[in-house]
Motif scaffolding. Structure first.
Motif, PDB file in Angstrom:
ATOM      1  N   GLY A   1      27.980 136.546 -66.823  1.00  0.00           N
ATOM      2  CA  GLY A   1      28.218 136.479 -65.389  1.00  0.00           C
ATOM      3  C   GLY A   1      27.280 135.525 -64.669  1.00  0.00           C
ATOM      4  N   ALA A   2      26.629 134.659 -65.386  1.00  0.00           N
ATOM      5  CA  ALA A   2      25.715 133.726 -64.738  1.00  0.00           C
ATOM      6  C   ALA A   2      26.489 132.621 -64.036  1.00  0.00           C
ATOM      7  N   THR A   3      25.886 132.088 -62.971  1.00  0.00           N
ATOM      8  CA  THR A   3      26.499 130.937 -62.305  1.00  0.00           C
ATOM      9  C   THR A   3      25.908 129.664 -62.906  1.00  0.00           C
ATOM     10  N   LYS A   4      26.493 128.553 -62.500  1.00  0.00           N
ATOM     11  CA  LYS A   4      26.048 127.270 -63.030  1.00  0.00           C
ATOM     12  C   LYS A   4      24.568 127.025 -62.724  1.00  0.00           C
ATOM     13  N   PHE A   5      24.151 127.426 -61.529  1.00  0.00           N
ATOM     14  CA  PHE A   5      22.756 127.259 -61.135  1.00  0.00           C
ATOM     15  C   PHE A   5      21.840 127.991 -62.108  1.00  0.00           C
ATOM     16  N   THR A   6      22.185 129.230 -62.401  1.00  0.00           N
ATOM     17  CA  THR A   6      21.363 130.033 -63.298  1.00  0.00           C
ATOM     18  C   THR A   6      21.364 129.445 -64.707  1.00  0.00           C
ATOM     19  N   VAL A   7      22.547 129.016 -65.153  1.00  0.00           N
ATOM     20  CA  VAL A   7      22.630 128.439 -66.492  1.00  0.00           C
ATOM     21  C   VAL A   7      21.745 127.197 -66.575  1.00  0.00           C
TER      22      VAL A   7
END
Lengths: 309, 299
Positions: free
Chosen positions: A193-199
């Motif tokens: 469930g991570a977003t691109k920012f987190t990834v």
């Protein structure tokens, strides 16, 4: 190398032997260059240290090679170099890293094809041109900002220009490291469930950290060795860092090791004088610092290549 | 999108991922794009400024006059010719040496400690500051061999050594890109190693080698620091006519002019010099890119 070597033995014909040795000789030129650099620097530096003690050179706080009273303390030049490098790092490291994240994680392949060569242009502009830009456009522009009192020659615009010049070094090597991060890691994070920012920030950057680090060191080494920008825009005032007044540090003129070398070089210093020899002592110091940094960078980079390839 | 329910908060944070709002996510994307563009845009703005300043100064007279203390008389001809002469000499030195070294490393060298050492050494030479190469030229070619301060031959040798590592590295990449099957086919026909290199490897690798060498020459034409260190004169009024004549080069001339206090120099003559240098540089790099594109279409 190929699995099966079908080639004739290079040593069987006279011609084969001749070319083999000819090419070997070409490759040896690179080693000879290194030997020549070290010897040239050492020979004259040893002469210099016969006249000026290494202690006075390394820990002296005044640099005045030609004006009486002469003094050959390299510390002011080292702190001047550090000032410029610090300023350039403050610009190039974050911008370069963010650029690498954009290229590796966000950009479409078409946009990447345009951006990468455009970024390389930044490193391809002759540094004398950057120095001129800093002197006649950047300094007046910054001086126009209220409450900013800039000297004609100052560390600020020089370090901004050096920073812009080394952005591509940071971004291209960091991007290589990020592109080497296996996609499975990204997919796993998206699955959680991570977003691109987190990834990008919590997965890709940490995974590529050694490559990013190596690009930082290499870029800083390039900033330390940069000559024309600082010689033109930062001026020729060797002075020790005054840590009590960090703001003034960037607003006034400093002299780096490289700028000091240019100054002595353009002063038509008579051969064999102590000032002439001091060129090689400063050059040796610069060479050792950048050489060690390049080796460290190479060592860190080789480790990340092993991890993902 | 992080889960918006309270019960899941704990587990989401435990997994190492804080909750990220959509706004933050989009903002970060724009931030990275802005970072990617800021350097390019800054350079574009500066180039626009210098191009505007050069208007009225960059004319035929500027290109054909020698330098002069009067900004309206000053020209760049000796430096322009000097730069081109330097470039040709540097190409003569680096091309055979660089290609030779690359052939040795790619075709002859065994994977031993010596080869590794040479490779690491070349990579490190590429990172040595250019001003240090200038000292090498000063100590070796000027003081030891006595070829004279700031002469054409000393300048060419010094800058040639500076770009040699870049030429070797790019030539190696071009040679490595030639498929091994082609070499094996050549050996299968009974060719010797040298025949294989001459008839198969080099023709296939040549476009890449040329592209890399020309790009390296583009770097060479902008180098100033080594020229200063070997004692290139600040002003040369004549076109170089022998290997031992004092040489000026465009970046050196720009550096000299940039120290003149008059506004006509600062925002006129130097701007014209900068534009001339950049146009020459652009032409050189365009040739390299044309070669690359031409051969990419062929394959």
């Amino acid at each position: 190398m190929s699995a099966m070597d079908l080639s004739h033995d290079g040593n069987r014909t006279a011609r084969g032997v001749f070319f083999k040795y000819l090419f070997t000789l070409c490759a040896l030129v690179s080693i000879l260059t290194t030997v020549a650099i070290v010897l040239t620097l050492l020979l004259d530096a040893v002469d210099f240290f016969a006249a000026v003690s290494p202690i006075d050179f390394l820990f002296g706080t005044r640099w005045s090679p030609t004006n009486e009273p002469v003094a050959f303390g390299v510390l002011p030049l080292i702190t001047g170099t550090l000032t410029i490098t610090f300023g350039a790092a403050a610009i190039a490291l974050p911008i370069g890293l963010l650029t690498a994240i954009y290229l590796s994680e966000y950009a479409s392949s078409r946009r990447r094809a345009y951006l990468k060569p455009a970024l390389e242009v930044l490193a391809g502009v002759p540094t004398v041109v950057y120095g001129y830009f800093a002197l006649v456009y950047v300094t007046p522009a910054l001086d126009a900002i209220p409450f900013v009192e800039l000297s004609t020659f100052n560390a600020l615009s020089a370090s901004i220009m050096v920073g812009i010049m080394i952005i591509p070094m940071v971004s291209s090597i960091s991007e290589d490291a990020m592109s080497a991060v296996p996609d499975s890691l990204r997919q796993a994070s998206y699955g959680l469930g991570a977003t691109k920012f987190t990834v990008s920030t919590s997965v890709v950057v940490p995974a590529a950290l050694s490559g990013i680090f190596s690009s930082f060191i290499l870029a800083l080494s390039r900033a330390i060795g940069e000559t024309m920008i600082v010689a033109i825009a930062a001026g020729q005032t060797p002075k020790l860092i005054d840590l009590t007044d960090p703001a003034a540090l960037f607003l006034e003129s400093v002299q780096t090791m490289t700028a000091a070398m240019v100054q002595i070089g353009t002063n038509d210093v008579v051969g064999q004088s102590v000032a002439y020899k001091s060129l090689f002592a400063v050059g040796l110091t610069l060479f050792v610092i950048t050489f060690v940094m390049n080796l460290v960078s190479e060592f860190i980079a080789s480790r990340y290549r092993e991890v993902y390839q | 999108m992080a889960a918006e329910t309270g019960t899941n908060d704990q587990s989401v944070e435990d997994s190492g991922f804080g909750r990220v709002s959509r706004t933050k996510d989009v903002a970060f994307r724009w931030l990275t794009l802005a970072a990617a563009l800021v350097g390019i845009l800054s350079l574009a703005v500066l180039l626009a400024y210098v191009a505007v300043d050069a208007i009225g100064w960059l004319d035929w007279q500027f290109l054909t006059n020698p330098p002069h203390p009067n900004p309206f008389e000053a020209g760049i001809l000796p430096a322009l010719v000097g730069s081109i002469a330097l470039m040709l000499l540097i190409a003569l030195v680096t091309f055979p040496l660089g290609v030779g070294a690359a052939i040795y490393l790619e075709e002859y060298a065994s994977d031993g400690p010596l080869t590794t050492f040479i490779q690491i050494n070349i990579a490190n030479l590429a990172g040595v500051p250019s001003v240090v190469y200038g000292l090498l030229g000063l100590g070796l070619f000027v003081s030891l061999i006595g070829l004279g301060f700031g002469t054409l031959i000393v300048a060419a040798f010094t800058v040639a050594l500076l770009i040699l590592p870049i030429v070797i590295i790019s030539a190696q990449e071009a040679i490595r890109a030639v498929p091994d099957s082609q070499r094996q086919a050549s050996y299968g026909m009974g060719a010797t190693k040298w025949q294989t290199i001459r008839n198969v490897v080099l023709p296939r690798a040549m476009p890449g080698i040329l592209t890399g060498t020309i790009l390296a020459l583009g770097r060479a034409i902008g180098e100033t620091a080594p020229l200063i260190m070997i004692g290139a004169p600040t002003t040369v009024f004549g076109v170089p006519n022998s290997l031992l004549s004092k040489v000026s080069a465009m970046p050196m001339q720009i550096y000299t002019w940039a120290q003149y206090p008059e506004a006509e120099f600062q925002y006129g003559v130097v701007a014209a010099g900068v534009v001339t240098l950049l146009v020459v540089l652009l032409s050189i790099n365009s040739v390299a890119i044309l070669i690359r594109n031409h051969y990419q279409h062929d394959q």
